[in-house]
Design a protein around this motif. Structure first.
Motif, PDB file in Angstrom:
ATOM      1  N   THR A  84       0.869  -1.175   0.000  1.00 16.65           N
ATOM      2  CA  THR A  84       0.000   0.000   0.000  1.00 16.65           C
ATOM      3  C   THR A  84       0.905   1.224   0.000  1.00 16.65           C
ATOM      4  OG1 THR A  84      -1.980   1.021   0.941  1.00 16.65           O
ATOM      5  CG2 THR A  84      -0.288   0.320   2.508  1.00 16.65           C
ATOM      6  N   ASP A  85       0.337   2.420  -0.037  1.00 19.59           N
ATOM      7  CA  ASP A  85       1.166   3.631  -0.071  1.00 19.59           C
ATOM      8  C   ASP A  85       2.055   3.683   1.182  1.00 19.59           C
ATOM      9  OD1 ASP A  85       2.257   6.159  -0.175  1.00 19.59           O
ATOM     10  OD2 ASP A  85       0.399   7.110  -0.872  1.00 19.59           O
ATOM     11  N   PRO A  86       3.378   3.608   1.000  1.00 16.66           N
ATOM     12  CA  PRO A  86       4.274   3.613   2.175  1.00 16.66           C
ATOM     13  C   PRO A  86       4.207   4.913   2.974  1.00 16.66           C
ATOM     14  CG  PRO A  86       5.533   3.638   0.114  1.00 16.66           C
ATOM     15  CD  PRO A  86       4.105   3.446  -0.264  1.00 16.66           C
ATOM     16  N   ARG A  87       3.620   5.951   2.398  1.00 14.27           N
ATOM     17  CA  ARG A  87       3.447   7.191   3.175  1.00 14.27           C
ATOM     18  C   ARG A  87       2.408   7.018   4.270  1.00 14.27           C
ATOM     19  NH1 ARG A  87       4.679  12.153  -0.764  1.00 14.27           N
ATOM     20  NH2 ARG A  87       5.378  10.842  -2.460  1.00 14.27           N
ATOM     21  N   ILE A  88       1.459   6.106   4.067  1.00 21.74           N
ATOM     22  CA  ILE A  88       0.390   5.884   5.048  1.00 21.74           C
ATOM     23  C   ILE A  88       0.755   4.735   5.970  1.00 21.74           C
ATOM     24  CG2 ILE A  88      -2.074   5.290   5.301  1.00 21.74           C
ATOM     25  CD1 ILE A  88      -1.582   7.996   3.972  1.00 21.74           C
ATOM     26  N   VAL A  89       1.353   3.692   5.418  1.00 22.42           N
ATOM     27  CA  VAL A  89       1.746   2.530   6.234  1.00 22.42           C
ATOM     28  C   VAL A  89       3.257   2.314   6.063  1.00 22.42           C
ATOM     29  CG1 VAL A  89       1.351   0.076   6.681  1.00 22.42           C
ATOM     30  CG2 VAL A  89      -0.527   1.489   5.825  1.00 22.42           C
ATOM     31  N   PRO A  90       4.047   2.755   7.024  1.00 28.13           N
ATOM     32  CA  PRO A  90       5.505   2.626   6.889  1.00 28.13           C
ATOM     33  C   PRO A  90       5.958   1.170   6.770  1.00 28.13           C
ATOM     34  CG  PRO A  90       4.937   4.105   8.694  1.00 28.13           C
ATOM     35  CD  PRO A  90       3.655   3.477   8.242  1.00 28.13           C
ATOM     36  N   GLU A  91       5.145   0.228   7.285  1.00 30.38           N
ATOM     37  CA  GLU A  91       5.524  -1.198   7.213  1.00 30.38           C
ATOM     38  C   GLU A  91       5.214  -1.803   5.844  1.00 30.38           C
ATOM     39  OE1 GLU A  91       3.068  -0.237   9.562  1.00 30.38           O
ATOM     40  OE2 GLU A  91       4.646   0.328  10.973  1.00 30.38           O
TER      41      GLU A  91
ATOM     42  N   ILE B 289     -16.620  10.837   2.353  1.00 31.10           N
ATOM     43  CA  ILE B 289     -16.464   9.381   2.354  1.00 31.10           C
ATOM     44  C   ILE B 289     -15.134   9.004   1.707  1.00 31.10           C
ATOM     45  CG2 ILE B 289     -18.920   8.824   2.275  1.00 31.10           C
ATOM     46  CD1 ILE B 289     -18.416   8.285  -0.822  1.00 31.10           C
ATOM     47  N   ALA B 290     -14.714   7.770   1.952  1.00 30.41           N
ATOM     48  CA  ALA B 290     -13.498   7.272   1.305  1.00 30.41           C
ATOM     49  C   ALA B 290     -13.745   5.837   0.888  1.00 30.41           C
ATOM     50  CB  ALA B 290     -12.328   7.332   2.272  1.00 30.41           C
ATOM     51  N   LYS B 291     -13.019   5.422  -0.143  1.00 34.72           N
ATOM     52  CA  LYS B 291     -13.142   4.033  -0.611  1.00 34.72           C
ATOM     53  C   LYS B 291     -11.835   3.311  -0.307  1.00 34.72           C
ATOM     54  CE  LYS B 291     -13.497   3.068  -5.127  1.00 34.72           C
ATOM     55  NZ  LYS B 291     -14.215   2.961  -6.400  1.00 34.72           N
ATOM     56  N   VAL B 292     -11.941   2.193   0.379  1.00 37.32           N
ATOM     57  CA  VAL B 292     -10.761   1.398   0.723  1.00 37.32           C
ATOM     58  C   VAL B 292     -10.948   0.023   0.087  1.00 37.32           C
ATOM     59  CG1 VAL B 292      -9.417   0.395   2.609  1.00 37.32           C
ATOM     60  CG2 VAL B 292     -10.447   2.663   2.887  1.00 37.32           C
ATOM     61  N   SER B 293      -9.941  -0.446  -0.632  1.00 35.44           N
ATOM     62  CA  SER B 293     -10.089  -1.689  -1.400  1.00 35.44           C
ATOM     63  C   SER B 293      -8.935  -2.632  -1.157  1.00 35.44           C
ATOM     64  CB  SER B 293     -10.109  -1.374  -2.901  1.00 35.44           C
ATOM     65  OG  SER B 293     -11.002  -0.336  -3.198  1.00 35.44           O
ATOM     66  N   ILE B 294      -9.247  -3.919  -1.011  1.00 34.23           N
ATOM     67  CA  ILE B 294      -8.194  -4.935  -0.990  1.00 34.23           C
ATOM     68  C   ILE B 294      -8.216  -5.646  -2.343  1.00 34.23           C
ATOM     69  CG2 ILE B 294      -8.197  -5.230   1.524  1.00 34.23           C
ATOM     70  CD1 ILE B 294      -9.809  -7.770   1.187  1.00 34.23           C
TER      71      ILE B 294
ATOM     72  N   ALA C 111      -4.396   0.661  -9.560  1.00 35.19           N
ATOM     73  CA  ALA C 111      -4.302   1.996 -10.159  1.00 35.19           C
ATOM     74  C   ALA C 111      -5.684   2.639 -10.262  1.00 35.19           C
ATOM     75  CB  ALA C 111      -3.652   1.910 -11.537  1.00 35.19           C
ATOM     76  N   SER C 112      -6.699   1.847 -10.620  1.00 36.74           N
ATOM     77  CA  SER C 112      -8.016   2.462 -10.791  1.00 36.74           C
ATOM     78  C   SER C 112      -8.658   2.773  -9.440  1.00 36.74           C
ATOM     79  CB  SER C 112      -8.936   1.576 -11.626  1.00 36.74           C
ATOM     80  OG  SER C 112      -9.401   0.511 -10.854  1.00 36.74           O
ATOM     81  N   LEU C 113      -8.174   2.135  -8.375  1.00 43.14           N
ATOM     82  CA  LEU C 113      -8.777   2.353  -7.057  1.00 43.14           C
ATOM     83  C   LEU C 113      -8.004   3.368  -6.234  1.00 43.14           C
ATOM     84  CD1 LEU C 113      -9.579  -1.392  -6.404  1.00 43.14           C
ATOM     85  CD2 LEU C 113     -11.264   0.421  -6.749  1.00 43.14           C
ATOM     86  N   GLY C 114      -6.978   3.969  -6.821  1.00 44.00           N
ATOM     87  CA  GLY C 114      -6.347   5.100  -6.126  1.00 44.00           C
ATOM     88  C   GLY C 114      -4.841   5.065  -5.934  1.00 44.00           C
ATOM     89  N   SER C 115      -4.159   3.945  -6.226  1.00 45.08           N
ATOM     90  CA  SER C 115      -2.697   3.926  -6.033  1.00 45.08           C
ATOM     91  C   SER C 115      -2.049   4.729  -7.157  1.00 45.08           C
ATOM     92  CB  SER C 115      -2.154   2.493  -6.098  1.00 45.08           C
ATOM     93  OG  SER C 115      -2.809   1.702  -5.177  1.00 45.08           O
ATOM     94  N   LYS C 116      -1.601   5.923  -6.840  1.00 46.19           N
ATOM     95  CA  LYS C 116      -1.206   6.807  -7.944  1.00 46.19           C
ATOM     96  C   LYS C 116       0.198   6.526  -8.462  1.00 46.19           C
ATOM     97  CE  LYS C 116       0.766  10.709  -5.549  1.00 46.19           C
ATOM     98  NZ  LYS C 116       1.065  12.120  -5.661  1.00 46.19           N
TER      99      LYS C 116
ATOM    100  N   ALA D 296      -5.627  -0.333  -1.799  1.00 43.45           N
ATOM    101  CA  ALA D 296      -5.695   0.998  -2.413  1.00 43.45           C
ATOM    102  C   ALA D 296      -6.777   1.802  -1.705  1.00 43.45           C
ATOM    103  CB  ALA D 296      -6.019   0.878  -3.902  1.00 43.45           C
ATOM    104  N   PHE D 297      -6.678   3.103  -1.803  1.00 40.48           N
ATOM    105  CA  PHE D 297      -7.689   3.947  -1.151  1.00 40.48           C
ATOM    106  C   PHE D 297      -7.787   5.260  -1.902  1.00 40.48           C
ATOM    107  CE2 PHE D 297      -4.336   6.548   0.548  1.00 40.48           C
ATOM    108  CZ  PHE D 297      -3.285   5.651   0.713  1.00 40.48           C
TER     109      PHE D 297
END
Ligand code: ADP
Ligand code: ASP
Ligand code: MG
Length: 409
Positions: A181-188, A342-347, A204-209, A258-259
């Motif tokens: 996931t985005d390492p800026r949000i989850v350092p692990e 709202i936010a969309k969070v996807s696995i 990419a379509s769900l938000g990972s830029k 992704a989010f």
């Protein structure tokens, strides 16, 4: 000797010092005997600065003029990089999208590449030049400059690699690959050695830029070998986007999370439960060119039901207006309510196909943190939930932990 396309993003060319570093990296590949086409973005912050200037001048900037302006960011970068290479003693030549002739449709601000004239580039490569091309831009059939949407330089890179049948397209950025996931949000978060094309499309379509969705589409369509790498580290292997699941050594059930908070939710209350109602609600919305994402309709009770869906945040007030003026009075619904916090969070993971209980595990993890799920949607390799925007980062962290994404599978 191979033909390689390299793309360097904004942070990688953020200063003249960094541009010189990029030139040194390119020089190394050149000295190995490779032919190089290099795509660059605008210096970091520049595209945002230009967009702000436009907004100061016109409330709703004219789309054609906006493209004339924002495309200048990349024009500066290509010239500076070529100068740095020439200063080092290399033969280099820069081209804007229009100079190459990267033909696009005329959808200003979000144009699609239709065709690329690659003859000039090939002639330069054969003559020993390093070719430097401006990302993010093209030209329509009337000769007007177009741009490809935010993050569009990725797509320029992959499209050039496809047109030139390059051996590989390397996307150099400020992270050393695609992470869980985005390492800026989850350092692990962990770098993936490989990720399948299908998974990358979803991420990419769900938000990972990290990659623009259209660049991934291009890679899929033309089978471009695509790799994401760090422009700041030496020798890393980055992340390879693979087309065969067997090539994917890691095979976790979930590959990434992704989010985004680009969407808004709208609910039409007290809708008469009869055939044709979904069409009567969404027809006028589609006619106004508004894309609808998640849709939920409840089972009817007492002859009425509620109907919810999401749209892009920028389209929220326009969609509410359409519903209030054109839909509610006609279908006899009670009311329409909505909100954009709202936010969309996807696995995402191809492994989901062969396992059961993934959704319940996701929902339990969120429940244990007291995060309410407002909407759910699924595909074969993805589960998305809509949550309150203020819980977005918490939800991502919790899911990352509960699916053990910090551990090597
Ligand atoms: P560039 O300017 O090089 O195009 P971007 O900012 O567009 O770079 O994309 C890189 C950023 O994408 C990273 O800094 C990271 O914060 C973000 N990102 C989001 N999701 C992921 C992910 N799954 N893996 C890696 N980076 C991600
Ligand atoms: N400079 C453009 C942007 O900021 C394109 C890119 O960086 O890919 O969106
Ligand atoms: Mg980018």
């Amino acid at each position: 000797m191979a033909l390689i396309v390299q793309k360097y993003g904004g942070t990688s060319v953020g200063s003249t010092e960094q541009i010189k570093n990029v030139a040194c990296r390119i020089a190394k590949f050149q000295s190995l005997g490779h032919q190089l086409v290099v795509v660059v973005s605008a210096m970091s912050g520049e595209t945002n600065r230009l967009l702000a200037l436009a907004k100061e001048t016109q409330d709703n900037p004219n789309p054609r003029e906006l493209d004339v302006m924002v495309s200048t960011g990349e024009q500066v970068s290509i010239a500076l990089l070529s100068m740095a290479l020439i200063e080092m003693g290399f033969k280099a030549r820069s081209y804007t999208g229009a100079q190459v002739r990267i033909h696009t449709d005329n959808a200003y601000n979000k144009a699609r590449i239709i065709k690329i004239d690659e003859d000039k580039l090939r002639a330069d490569l054969d003559a020993g030049y390093i070719v430097v091309v401006a990302g993010f831009q093209g030209v329509d059939e009337t000769g007007s400059i177009t741009t490809l949407g935010r993050g569009g330089s990725d797509t320029t890179g992959v499209a050039l690699a496809a047109a030139l049948k390059a051996k590989e397209c390397q996307i150099y950025t400020d992270v050393d690959g695609v992470y869980t996931t985005d390492p800026r949000i989850v350092p692990e978060a962990r770098r993936l050695k490989t990720v399948t094309f299908e998974e990358m499309m979803e991420l990419a379509s769900l938000g990972s830029k990290v990659l623009q969705i259209r660049s991934v589409e291009f890679a899929g369509k033309y089978k471009v070998r695509l790799r994401v790498l760090s422009s700041f580290e030496e020798g890393g292997e980055g992340t390879l986007i693979t087309f065969e699941e067997d090539e994917n050594m890691e095979q976790a059930i979930i590959s990434g999370i992704a989010f985004n908070h680009d969407e808004a939710k709208i609910t039409v209350l007290g809708v008469p439960d009869r055939p044709g109602i979904a069409y009567q609600i969404l027809g006028p919305v589609a006619d106004a060119n508004v894309d609808v994402d998640m849709i939920i309709q409840n089972v009817g009770y007492d002859g009425t039901t509620d109907f919810s869906f999401t749209v892009h945040r920028n389209e929220f007030s326009r969609t509410m207006d359409i519903l209030k003026s054109k839909v509610i009075p006609h279908i006899g619904a009670r009311d329409v309510v909505g909100g954009d916090s709202i936010a969309k969070v996807s696995i995402v993971g191809v492994g989901m196909r062969s396992y059961v209980g993934i959704a319940s595990k996701m929902f339990r993890a969120l429940a244990e943190e007291g995060i309410n799920i407002q909407m759910i949607s699924t595909s074969e390799i993805r589960i998305s939930v809509i949550v309150d925007e203020k819980y977005m980062e918490l939800a991502v962290r919790v899911l990352h932990k509960s699916f053990d994404l910090d551990q090597t599978p």
